[in-house]
Design an enzyme around this catalytic site. Sequence first.
Site, short mmCIF file in Angstrom:
data_model
loop_
_atom_site.label_atom_id
_atom_site.label_comp_id
_atom_site.label_asym_id
_atom_site.label_seq_id
_atom_site.Cartn_x
_atom_site.Cartn_y
_atom_site.Cartn_z
N GLU A 76 35.04 -29.21 -8.81
CA GLU A 76 35.80 -30.32 -9.39
C GLU A 76 37.30 -30.02 -9.41
O GLU A 76 37.97 -30.24 -10.41
CB GLU A 76 35.29 -30.62 -10.81
CG GLU A 76 33.85 -31.09 -10.83
CD GLU A 76 33.35 -31.53 -12.20
OE1 GLU A 76 33.85 -31.00 -13.20
OE2 GLU A 76 32.46 -32.39 -12.25
N ASP A 116 23.81 -32.81 -13.60
CA ASP A 116 24.78 -32.58 -14.65
C ASP A 116 24.31 -32.98 -16.05
O ASP A 116 24.65 -34.07 -16.51
CB ASP A 116 26.07 -33.35 -14.34
CG ASP A 116 27.25 -32.84 -15.15
OD1 ASP A 116 27.07 -31.86 -15.88
OD2 ASP A 116 28.34 -33.42 -15.02
N GLU A 122 27.58 -35.09 -24.24
CA GLU A 122 28.39 -35.84 -23.28
C GLU A 122 27.61 -37.01 -22.70
O GLU A 122 28.15 -38.10 -22.51
CB GLU A 122 28.84 -34.90 -22.15
CG GLU A 122 29.53 -35.64 -21.01
CD GLU A 122 29.98 -34.74 -19.86
OE1 GLU A 122 29.76 -33.52 -19.93
OE2 GLU A 122 30.54 -35.29 -18.90
C1 BDP Z 1 30.81 -32.26 -16.42
C2 BDP Z 1 31.88 -32.74 -17.33
C3 BDP Z 1 33.22 -32.12 -17.06
C4 BDP Z 1 33.07 -30.60 -16.97
C5 BDP Z 1 32.02 -30.26 -15.94
C6 BDP Z 1 31.70 -28.78 -15.88
O1 BDP Z 1 31.98 -34.14 -17.20
O2 BDP Z 1 34.10 -32.49 -18.08
O3 BDP Z 1 34.26 -30.00 -16.68
O4 BDP Z 1 30.81 -30.89 -16.25
O5 BDP Z 1 30.65 -28.40 -16.37
O6 BDP Z 1 29.60 -32.57 -17.05
O7 BDP Z 1 32.48 -28.01 -15.34
#
Ligand code: BDP
Length: 677
Positions: free
Chosen positions: A268, A341, A369
């Site tokens: 990401e 996720d 989340e």
């Molecule tokens: C996702 C989240 C994000 C996190 C990412 C992670 O939306 O904010 O940074 O995972 O785990 O679920 O790195």
Amino acid sequence: MRRLFFLLILLSPCSLFAEDGSQLWLRYTPVDKHMVQQRTISLQAKDQTAQLAKQELEKYWRGSSISLRLDKKIKKLRDGYQIKGDGTGVEVVAAKPAGLLYAAYHLLRLQETETDIEHLDIEEIPDYDIRILNHWDNLDRTVERGYAGYSLWKWDELPKQLSPRYEQYARANASIGINATVLNNVNASPQILTADYLEKVKALADVFRKYGIKVYLSANFSSPKVLDGLSDSDPLRKEVQDWWKAKVKEIYQHIPDFGGFLVKANSEGQPGPQDYGRTHADGANMLADALKPYGGLVMWRAFVYNPTEEDRAKQAYQEFVPLDGEFRDNVIIQIKNGPVDFQPREPFTPLFGAMKNTAQMIEFQITQEYLGFSNHLAYLAPLFKEALDADTYSEGKGSTVARVTDGSIFKGKRTAISAVANIGEDMNWTGHHFAQANWYAFGRLAWNHQLSSEDIANEWIRQTFTNAANFVTPVRQLMMDSREAVVDYMMPLGLHHIFAFDHHYGPEPWGDRKGGRPDWMPWYYHNADTIGLGFDRTATGSNAVSQYYPPLDSIYGNMASCPENLLLWFHHVPWTHTMKSGRTLWAELCVHYDRGVQCVRTFQKTWDKLEPYVDTQRFKEVQSKLKIQAKDAVWWKDACLLYFQTFSKMPIPYELERPTHELEELKKIKLNMKQHN
Ligand code: BDP
């Protein structure tokens, strides 16, 4: 007067003593002087952690005398303990001081849950060596995916001022066996490694140490370049390696028992070794080499995916399996429970058990989340257990995720288990009173993954609210039903990631952003069309099923044998497909959404009836949250059913509650819940 006061207490105990939830499950009342004279708590050890065990018992223990003893020779106990009680006294033995502290909390838990505290024959050995919380806390005190206020860590005031909550936090963790914490967000600011911040981190570590808690930090892979102007952060370059060695030395000068680094790399948009054509192993090993002389660890995350043609759910496996055996022995690969996720329901990540020569640990998300933030009541122990108990078949039947990570199948490695915390500055720590149960449940399962969700709920309710059976039984049922209710009104039958873009709170199955990453769009996951619904991950589709060991590959890969609660995860299923109930897929989907809504309505009824057993403040706060949850559940149901109906063109079964919204009206909802990341 005094009599009248006691009468009042008897008549209306709850409204007199409003509680704000700040005491969590630690609502012990100190014993009176008389009691102190009747029993002794003895200890032959000077260690501050052992002393703490003694102090806690001296203050709160109502049973007979206790002798606390350290015996380093009983190595098999690790940081566990033995407790024996014959009715005349209690003996506690541990190999490490923390073991005595955990034993003290065990005894107090028995006392608070009204269990026999005199006749005891207990041996407890934790399942995982490292039981760690991950805080996604930023240095500006916002918390990524945090729904309980600002971060607990007051960086501006540190290191000089120490909030009393630091110690309360450590105590709460110790009381459930958590022994490590990562203080900062995985999307890490390099600043955390500057000399100024290390002073602050040291101040926190000094508070936590007494409670047996080690501090870890999330490290930004570009730190050498960003902080000290190196030309790059290539892990194979000596200058970069030396930078990390010097940094690690500096850290250990401040914090001699520093735990190590957690790293999110090449994920990401975060920097990582691949920026220089190197592998995850090259990156992790460089940090591991720097930490090795001090006994430090690297927790290297496998949460990696890129917007390619490849199914997002397959990418972690594809990147990491070829690297098996290449990691140093002080590296642990940290893997999210599910391959996409932290969804309300996912199958387990097939990477578990697939790297037989590399230590692996699971990462859960306690913060909700994807389960209604701190507005929805969702007890997560059943979700955690579902993942831990899932059979990977990696070494034949019985190779559960728990067993491939806890050292019982793959020996000789340090074992760990982690979860993203839901803790913030809110008075009740977690935003929703019942979200405290998820912090609690993670700690208890990290200690013993064989505990049942019911038993954990039972002990949590009794300590947090009351032992009254009329309260405990219905609330336990409510908690046990709650996660499935969320799955039902949000994403039943294996649906996943159909959330509104970015904030992940409400539904947006129609969501689309021009030019946005496809793998961040709901249609990527649900694939609704006139034929049916779901992601084809069989051989005719992405073939993600092939990443699972037999027989799971064929169980999941076959529509007839795939568990229905994962059906749309693995298959694109025709709307008219006959489900086990005899209904069509469409009708079954409607029944699930409806069931979720009805379930929340039942929670409301249950809770309202329990008013006499709960203090006013907590009663009202939970009641209000349930109202939000009930409204949101209808919102989810209407949004998803009305939208999917534009494809199925079939009626919602007439016996079910009718939608109360217009689809077009729901499409206009825009929540202002932007994340600070
Ligand atoms: C996702 C989240 C994000 C996190 C990412 C992670 O939306 O904010 O940074 O995972 O785990 O679920 O790195």
